[in-house]
Structures are given as C-alpha cells and as structure tokens.
Design a protein around this motif. Structure first.
Motif, PDB file in Angstrom:
ATOM      1  N   UNK A  48       0.819  -1.218   0.000  1.00  0.00           N
ATOM      2  CA  UNK A  48       0.000   0.000   0.000  1.00  0.00           C
ATOM      3  C   UNK A  48       0.849   1.263   0.000  1.00  0.00           C
ATOM      4  N   UNK A  49       1.769   1.326  -0.946  1.00  0.00           N
ATOM      5  CA  UNK A  49       2.634   2.496  -1.083  1.00  0.00           C
ATOM      6  C   UNK A  49       1.848   3.687  -1.632  1.00  0.00           C
ATOM      7  N   UNK A  50       0.888   3.426  -2.502  1.00  0.00           N
ATOM      8  CA  UNK A  50      -0.071   4.423  -2.988  1.00  0.00           C
ATOM      9  C   UNK A  50       0.584   5.716  -3.476  1.00  0.00           C
ATOM     10  N   UNK A  51       1.582   5.587  -4.335  1.00  0.00           N
ATOM     11  CA  UNK A  51       2.128   6.760  -5.002  1.00  0.00           C
ATOM     12  C   UNK A  51       2.972   7.674  -4.156  1.00  0.00           C
ATOM     13  N   UNK A  52       3.262   7.313  -2.897  1.00  0.00           N
ATOM     14  CA  UNK A  52       4.063   8.171  -2.011  1.00  0.00           C
ATOM     15  C   UNK A  52       5.550   7.919  -2.286  1.00  0.00           C
ATOM     16  N   UNK A  53       6.044   8.559  -3.342  1.00  0.00           N
ATOM     17  CA  UNK A  53       7.373   8.224  -3.839  1.00  0.00           C
ATOM     18  C   UNK A  53       8.493   8.589  -2.877  1.00  0.00           C
ATOM     19  N   UNK A  54       8.483   9.789  -2.305  1.00  0.00           N
ATOM     20  CA  UNK A  54       9.604  10.207  -1.464  1.00  0.00           C
ATOM     21  C   UNK A  54       9.772   9.283  -0.260  1.00  0.00           C
ATOM     22  N   UNK A  55       8.664   8.955   0.400  1.00  0.00           N
ATOM     23  CA  UNK A  55       8.749   8.058   1.560  1.00  0.00           C
ATOM     24  C   UNK A  55       9.216   6.675   1.128  1.00  0.00           C
ATOM     25  N   UNK A  56       8.675   6.176   0.001  1.00  0.00           N
ATOM     26  CA  UNK A  56       9.066   4.844  -0.468  1.00  0.00           C
ATOM     27  C   UNK A  56      10.530   4.826  -0.902  1.00  0.00           C
ATOM     28  N   UNK A 197      12.818  -8.131  -2.230  1.00  0.00           N
ATOM     29  CA  UNK A 197      11.724  -7.259  -1.818  1.00  0.00           C
ATOM     30  C   UNK A 197      10.405  -7.809  -2.351  1.00  0.00           C
ATOM     31  N   UNK A 198       9.413  -7.928  -1.449  1.00  0.00           N
ATOM     32  CA  UNK A 198       8.043  -8.287  -1.830  1.00  0.00           C
ATOM     33  C   UNK A 198       7.163  -7.049  -1.663  1.00  0.00           C
ATOM     34  N   UNK A 199       6.419  -6.689  -2.696  1.00  0.00           N
ATOM     35  CA  UNK A 199       5.478  -5.568  -2.612  1.00  0.00           C
ATOM     36  C   UNK A 199       4.067  -6.151  -2.685  1.00  0.00           C
ATOM     37  N   UNK A 200       3.344  -6.092  -1.565  1.00  0.00           N
ATOM     38  CA  UNK A 200       2.074  -6.806  -1.456  1.00  0.00           C
ATOM     39  C   UNK A 200       0.911  -5.880  -1.853  1.00  0.00           C
ATOM     40  N   UNK A 201       1.033  -5.283  -3.031  1.00  0.00           N
ATOM     41  CA  UNK A 201      -0.091  -4.599  -3.633  1.00  0.00           C
ATOM     42  C   UNK A 201      -0.199  -3.105  -3.402  1.00  0.00           C
ATOM     43  N   UNK A 202      -0.871  -2.464  -4.372  1.00  0.00           N
ATOM     44  CA  UNK A 202      -1.273  -1.050  -4.361  1.00  0.00           C
ATOM     45  C   UNK A 202      -0.098  -0.071  -4.437  1.00  0.00           C
ATOM     46  N   UNK A 203       0.506  -0.045  -5.609  1.00  0.00           N
ATOM     47  CA  UNK A 203       1.479   1.002  -5.929  1.00  0.00           C
ATOM     48  C   UNK A 203       0.757   2.295  -6.319  1.00  0.00           C
ATOM     49  N   UNK A 204      -0.459   2.171  -6.866  1.00  0.00           N
ATOM     50  CA  UNK A 204      -1.119   3.298  -7.531  1.00  0.00           C
ATOM     51  C   UNK A 204      -2.155   3.986  -6.653  1.00  0.00           C
ATOM     52  N   UNK A 205      -2.508   5.201  -7.113  1.00  0.00           N
ATOM     53  CA  UNK A 205      -3.594   6.039  -6.585  1.00  0.00           C
ATOM     54  C   UNK A 205      -3.236   6.702  -5.261  1.00  0.00           C
ATOM     55  N   UNK A 206      -3.999   7.739  -4.965  1.00  0.00           N
ATOM     56  CA  UNK A 206      -3.854   8.616  -3.803  1.00  0.00           C
ATOM     57  C   UNK A 206      -2.640   9.522  -3.970  1.00  0.00           C
ATOM     58  N   UNK A 207      -1.429   9.045  -3.768  1.00  0.00           N
ATOM     59  CA  UNK A 207      -0.249   9.841  -4.058  1.00  0.00           C
ATOM     60  C   UNK A 207      -0.067   9.981  -5.562  1.00  0.00           C
ATOM     61  N   UNK A 208       0.743  10.965  -5.956  1.00  0.00           N
ATOM     62  CA  UNK A 208       0.799  11.344  -7.377  1.00  0.00           C
ATOM     63  C   UNK A 208       1.946  10.723  -8.157  1.00  0.00           C
ATOM     64  N   UNK A 250     -11.605   8.857 -12.467  1.00  0.00           N
ATOM     65  CA  UNK A 250     -12.355   9.353 -11.321  1.00  0.00           C
ATOM     66  C   UNK A 250     -11.500   9.323 -10.056  1.00  0.00           C
ATOM     67  N   UNK A 251     -10.734   8.238  -9.847  1.00  0.00           N
ATOM     68  CA  UNK A 251      -9.852   8.169  -8.684  1.00  0.00           C
ATOM     69  C   UNK A 251      -8.856   9.316  -8.670  1.00  0.00           C
ATOM     70  N   UNK A 252      -8.295   9.601  -9.822  1.00  0.00           N
ATOM     71  CA  UNK A 252      -7.276  10.652  -9.886  1.00  0.00           C
ATOM     72  C   UNK A 252      -7.872  12.042  -9.691  1.00  0.00           C
ATOM     73  N   UNK A 253      -9.105  12.237 -10.132  1.00  0.00           N
ATOM     74  CA  UNK A 253      -9.797  13.496  -9.829  1.00  0.00           C
ATOM     75  C   UNK A 253     -10.078  13.577  -8.337  1.00  0.00           C
ATOM     76  N   UNK A 254     -10.546  12.482  -7.773  1.00  0.00           N
ATOM     77  CA  UNK A 254     -10.894  12.454  -6.355  1.00  0.00           C
ATOM     78  C   UNK A 254      -9.680  12.706  -5.469  1.00  0.00           C
ATOM     79  N   UNK A 255      -8.528  12.126  -5.836  1.00  0.00           N
ATOM     80  CA  UNK A 255      -7.315  12.269  -5.029  1.00  0.00           C
ATOM     81  C   UNK A 255      -6.440  13.438  -5.470  1.00  0.00           C
ATOM     82  N   UNK A 541       0.485   6.290   2.685  1.00  0.00           N
ATOM     83  CA  UNK A 541      -0.203   7.474   2.176  1.00  0.00           C
ATOM     84  C   UNK A 541      -0.393   8.494   3.294  1.00  0.00           C
ATOM     85  N   UNK A 542      -0.022   9.749   3.028  1.00  0.00           N
ATOM     86  CA  UNK A 542      -0.106  10.790   4.053  1.00  0.00           C
ATOM     87  C   UNK A 542      -1.516  10.966   4.594  1.00  0.00           C
ATOM     88  N   UNK A 543      -2.517  10.735   3.744  1.00  0.00           N
ATOM     89  CA  UNK A 543      -3.900  10.913   4.187  1.00  0.00           C
ATOM     90  C   UNK A 543      -4.272   9.950   5.306  1.00  0.00           C
TER      91      UNK A 543
END
Length: 634
Positions: A48-56, A197-208, A250-255, A541-543
């Motif tokens: 659940x990294x959700x686009x938070x590149x700097x933290x990741x 490294x194992x990434x257990x889902x959700x690279x996308x959305x919320x963060x940009x 729609x997700x990208x508009x919402x976030x 995700x910061x949110x």
C-alpha cells in the motif's frame, strides 16, 4: 544405477553436457552443499505504497532502517552518533551528499580515504551472508576486481597486505575516482542489506507518483509484486477496459493526482474537460469534470454488470433508480437525497447507454492509454514480476483476502459456468488478468473491473459504495461491508485452513496481507491470530497518517526470524541531507527461530537439493559406466 526411464536418462545426458566429468560434477555438488549452509537471505515486505514516492524511495534507500542498524553494529565503539548518521546519509543518497560535502570543504583526500575504508568494512560485514560469486555480480563491472580485492582482506593479514589495500585506496583518491567508488560501495551496501523485496499490492492512486515508484522498482535487483485492487484497475485500463479507465480517471480526480495521467503518461484529459464544461453546471459543490466522469463510470459499470448476471450485482445498478426531478435515488425501498440533480446525459429509458459525446471522449481516452509507451512499460512490469498471490518460503502473500462464508468455508464464485473458490479461484483470476493483457477480449476485460470492485473480488474484499460516496448526502449509506475473511482470520484455526489451501505449512507459515490500514494509534496490531496473520498496511499514504498513527510498515524475514518495523512519518529527503533526519522506526521481533535459518531452509534450498540429487545420479551413471565422461579428447 537404478532402472531409469528413457526421459530421465536423456535428462542426465543433457546434464552431462554442463558437467562432463566426475570432477566437475563433484565440484558443483560441493559448491551447492556449501550454499545450503549460508544464512538465509533477508526479505523485506511492504504494501500500500499508494504513489508516495519520497517516503518509499527513502525506505528503499535506508533499507527500512537496516543500514542504520548495521552501521551501529560495525562502528558503535568507533564513531559518535552524529558520525554514524553522516555515514548513513552518505549511503542513502551518495550523489547529493557528496556534492554538499564538497561545497562545505569536508571532502578532503583524507576524508575520502577514511570513508572508503569504512564503506569497505560495512560491505565486508554484509557480504558474509552470500557467496563470493553473488557479491561480485552485485558490484559495478568496471570496479568489480578492485572492490573484490578490498572486500576479501583477512582480519589478521600482515603489514604488507594492509599496505597493498591502503595503496589501492590512495590510488583511487589520487586518480579522482573516489566519488565513483563511494557511490559504487554505497550501492553495494544497500544491495547486500536486502536480498529480496516483496510488494504486497497497491502502488497506484492517492499519491501522485506511482510512475516514479514503478521506475525505481524496475531497477531493483530482486522484487516481486502481488497485485492490489488499485493496481489491477490501472492494468485493466491499460488492457482496454473502458470501465477500468473511467474508474482510474475518477480516482485521480478524487485524489487530486491527475498529473500522473497527463504529465507522466501523456494521457490528455482536455477533451473530457471541454465536454464536461459544455455539458454540466458548476453550482452544487461538484465540479463539471467530476460529474462527467462519474456518470460515464456508472454507465459503463452498469453495462458490465448486465453482461454478467452470474455476478449477482444487480443491486449495484443504481443509476437507473435516479429521479432527476426530485433529486433522489431509491435503494431498497428507501429514497435518498442526491448531492446534485445535474444529469443531462442520463436517458431514463436506457440509463446505461453512453451518449455520442461520452462514447467519443472514452474512445479517444482509450486510444491515448493504448499509445502511452511509458504506461505500457509499467503495466508490463506488473505482469512480468507480479501475480494475484505468491507462496514463498511457506508464506502466503496476497493483497486483500480469500473470499469466505460466515461459517469459514471458502465462498464459491460463478464465473462463465465455473464455481471457483480458494486457491482455484485465485488461479483463475490470475489467468484471466493475463488474458486481458494479451487478448483484450470482453470477458477478461470485464473481469479486470470485477477484480477492482466486484462483490467477491479477492483483491477488494468488500461491497464498494462508489455511487453512494459520490452522490448520497446520507453518510450512513457509505459503509462498505467487508468479506467475512477479515473477522474470521483473527482465529488461528482459520488462518491454518487458508495456509493449507495454498499448500503452505500451517504451523510454520504466515499469511501476509495489505489493503486494510492498521489503526496502530487505536491499539490495533499488525501481527494477529497468534502470529499466523501479518497485515502490513500501515499507511504510507499521508492521508492515512492520522488514522493509523504511523507511516507504513516493513515486515522483515531474516535468519533469526520475523520482525516488523513501524515507520514514523517522513519529512523530506532535504531534511535527511541537511539534518541527517532519517525515518525512525519502532522494531518488534515477534518470531524468533530456534536456530538461525540457512538457505537450506528456504524454497531455494529445495531447488538446490533437487539439483544435488540429479548430480549424484549423474555421478552414479559415470561411475557405473552407463554414461561416458566427456573428456577433452572425446
């Protein structure tokens, strides 16, 4: 030699081409037996990294705090805390740190010589877990010989040998190569600190910046991914699903993260925006573009649901129950007030039909996605390195859930006349997702949307209420009932049944999930069911930081067992460079092995033992005269 099948004899003949003599086979057996006794490689798990590149990026750079630990282990008695922090920051971001040190006048020849030897010592310490061959492959090719010489110095070597190494370092500095060597050694240290490294889902959305995360993972030395629902909807959009693409937009508009579509992937939303401005009002708290894409989405979702009555999702066909004049929607015999009455393209006689303008906008957006080389490269990476689930070292990795009934049995889903549940359902989902990418047929494209938000999707695990969250003012309608899996897996017995279903050892294995944020600030723990279940969505995700109280988890599996690191919120990379302000993590070792694990205890070990058995059979064939050795003259 025991009687062999013709096929196995042919296999041994082929094996003899690689190991043509008794000596070469014996040498390989000795090498493989030695590898079995090396320490198990360290695995890191994130989700659940959700686009938070700097933290990741920082989590990758500091190896979830492991670099800081190893620096302390190596230099605790020699360097102050500040000096250790400086060395860590240099390892994390060598290019930027070196530039600052040069500007400050710190990077003298003496500093370079001392720092290079410290990096060598740290790399030497970390390399003990690997074969010399594997370590050398991790080095930059142009410097591999020199670094190899420096790494394999003996602690008790004589003055002559020490002088030899000092001279190598002095020459590196004299020739102006010190920066390159610092960067190379820093990269090697990070490479040796984490084997996989194992990434257990959700690279996308919320963060940009999911695009930057994908770029970084594509360069990573060893990685796998388990698809999350936010990944699969992007994959579906790239494969050609109009419903998935509408959901992505729609997700990208919402976030508020549209720049990933337009800036990173070159998918212009101008035509959609112009259509929205010309068609919808902007006077009721919803922007025209949000209104436009939402109506398009719910029309496309309706078409998809109507094509698949076996999904039993007719209760999600809500757009047809909108009463524009009254500004309400009827659900379950109740009328609910809508945020807007602005539905100019809605035809009550055929509510799920796109207007000509809506169809044109979506056709052009699908074409833009299809021709985005960067998006296709990233999605192709998700397919090549990813899967719906993974079994690794008796750990079962999937993003969300295994759909279950209230009684703990696996819930069957009827798809194309097949009733599928448990592992068979996951295997089928994986196959159809790959078919969508390769064949683009309507059934598999629809399935991608179902995996995103379908009632019994294993990647979602809840009744998704996007329509209610978009339009209903009554927030009680927004609640999204979750699959019974989430409550049932608090019980160790249920977790053991799930592990057995996927072929894992129910007493040794673990289920590793993301998807549902752990509310650490409210006392929730990521380790559940007596250690059989580990939920590692800690809120990158910061949110989510206020909700979870932390900023993400890393699960670490090393030779000593398992531990989980709870990361505190990350400020910025600038603060790391200016203030040595690392991400701090709370460490919880929840499982300790009775003895340190070796390669022999892993899936890799199983494969190596199989190779050894084949090589011993080859030796028997050589020694019994059933296969001739391939000597130089033969």
């Amino acid at each position: 030699m025991p009687e062999q099948t013709t096929a196995y004899r042919r296999y041994l003949e082929l094996l003899s081409e690689k190991f043509p003599t008794v000596r070469s086979a014996c040498t390989e057996i000795i090498n493989l037996e030695a590898i079995l006794n090396l320490p198990k490689g360290t695995e890191h798990f994130v989700s659940d990294v959700h686009g938070e590149y700097d933290a990741f990026k920082h989590i990758l750079s500091n190896c979830s705090g492991v670099i800081r630990e190893r620096v302390a282990d190596t230099f605790r008695l020699e360097l102050t805390s500040a000096e250790q922090a400086d060395l860590c920051t240099l390892i994390y971001y060598p290019h930027r740190k070196l530039r600052r040190l040069r500007e400050e006048g710190v990077a003298t020849d003496e500093w370079y010589a001392i720092t290079l030897m410290r990096l060598v010592r740290l790399a030497r310490y970390l390399s003990d877990s690997y074969t010399r061959s594997k370590v050398r492959k991790a080095m930059p090719a142009e410097y591999a010989y020199i670094i190899d010489e420096l790494l394999h110095a003996s602690p008790g070597e004589g003055d002559g040998r020490q002088g030899y190494h000092r001279r190598i370092v002095d020459t590196i500095v004299d020739t102006g190569s010190a920066d390159d060597f610092v960067v190379s050694l820093a990269s090697l240290v990070k490479r040796l600190a984490v084997d996989h490294l194992h990434v257990v889902g959700d690279l996308f959305d919320r963060g940009a910046h999911a695009d930057k995360i994908c770029d970084r993972l594509m360069e990573y030395h060893s990685v796998d991914l388990q698809w999350g629902n936010h990944d699969i909807v992007w994959m579906g959009a790239a494969a050609g699903s109009a419903a998935c693409l509408a959901a992505v937009i729609r997700n990208n508009i919402h976030y508020d993260s549209l720049k990933i579509l337009e800036g990173a992937y070159g998918v212009s939303l101008r035509e959609l925006a112009l259509f929205a401005e010309a068609t919808y009002r902007a006077d009721d708290g919803m922007s025209p573009v949000e209104k436009a894409i939402s109506v398009i989405l719910f029309k496309l979702e309706g078409q998809t649901i109507l094509r698949h009555p076996n999904w039993h999702m007719e209760d999600r066909l809500l757009l047809g129950h909108v009463d524009v004049g009254r500004g309400t929607c009827e659900v379950g015999g109740r009328s609910f007030e809508l945020r807007t009455r602005d539905f100019p393209t809605l035809d009550a006689r055929d509510p799920y039909a796109l207007s000509d303008d809506e169809r044109r906008v979506m056709d052009n957006l699908l074409e833009a996605v299809r021709t985005s080389d960067k998006l296709r490269a990233h999605v192709n990476f998700l397919y090549e390195h990813g899967s719906a689930y993974l079994v690794s070292n008796d750990n079962l990795l999937f993003h969300a859930c295994v759909p279950m009934n209230e009684d703990g049995t696996f819930h069957p889903v009827n798809h194309q006349g097949q009733l599928l549940s448990g592992r068979a359902y996951y295997d089928y989902a994986d196959r159809l997702a790959r078919r969508a990418w390769l064949e683009h047929d309507q059934v598999s494209l629809d399935w991608m949307w179902y995996l995103w938000c379908g009632r019994y999707s294993p990647l979602s695990g809840r009744v998704v209420k996007t329509f209610e969250r978009t339009y209903f003012t009554d927030r009680s309608t927004w609640e999204e009932p979750r699959d019974p899996y989430y409550a049932l897996t608090d019980d160790p017995a249920t977790c053991r049944r799930v592990l057995e279903e996927f072929g894992c050892d129910p007493e040794r294995g673990h289920i590793i999930n993301g998807h549902t944020p752990v509310h650490a600030s409210a006392g929730e723990r990521p380790v559940r069911a007596g250690g059989r279940l580990v939920v590692i969505d800690g809120g990158f995700c910061q949110a989510y930081h206020k909700t979870t109280g932390i900023a993400g988890y890393t699960l670490i599996a090393d030779p000593r067992g398992m531990r989980i690191k709870a990361h505190r919120p990350f400020a910025s990379i600038a603060d790391v460079l200016d203030l040595n302000a690392d991400i701090m993590s709370d460490d919880d070792r929840f499982e300790v092995e009775p003895r340190p694990l070796t390669v022999g205890d892993t899936d890799t070990g199983v494969g190596i033992r199989s190779q050894i058995a084949d090589l011993r059979a080859l030796l028997d064939a050589y020694r019994a005269g059933e296969l001739p050795e391939r000597t130089a003259r033969s």
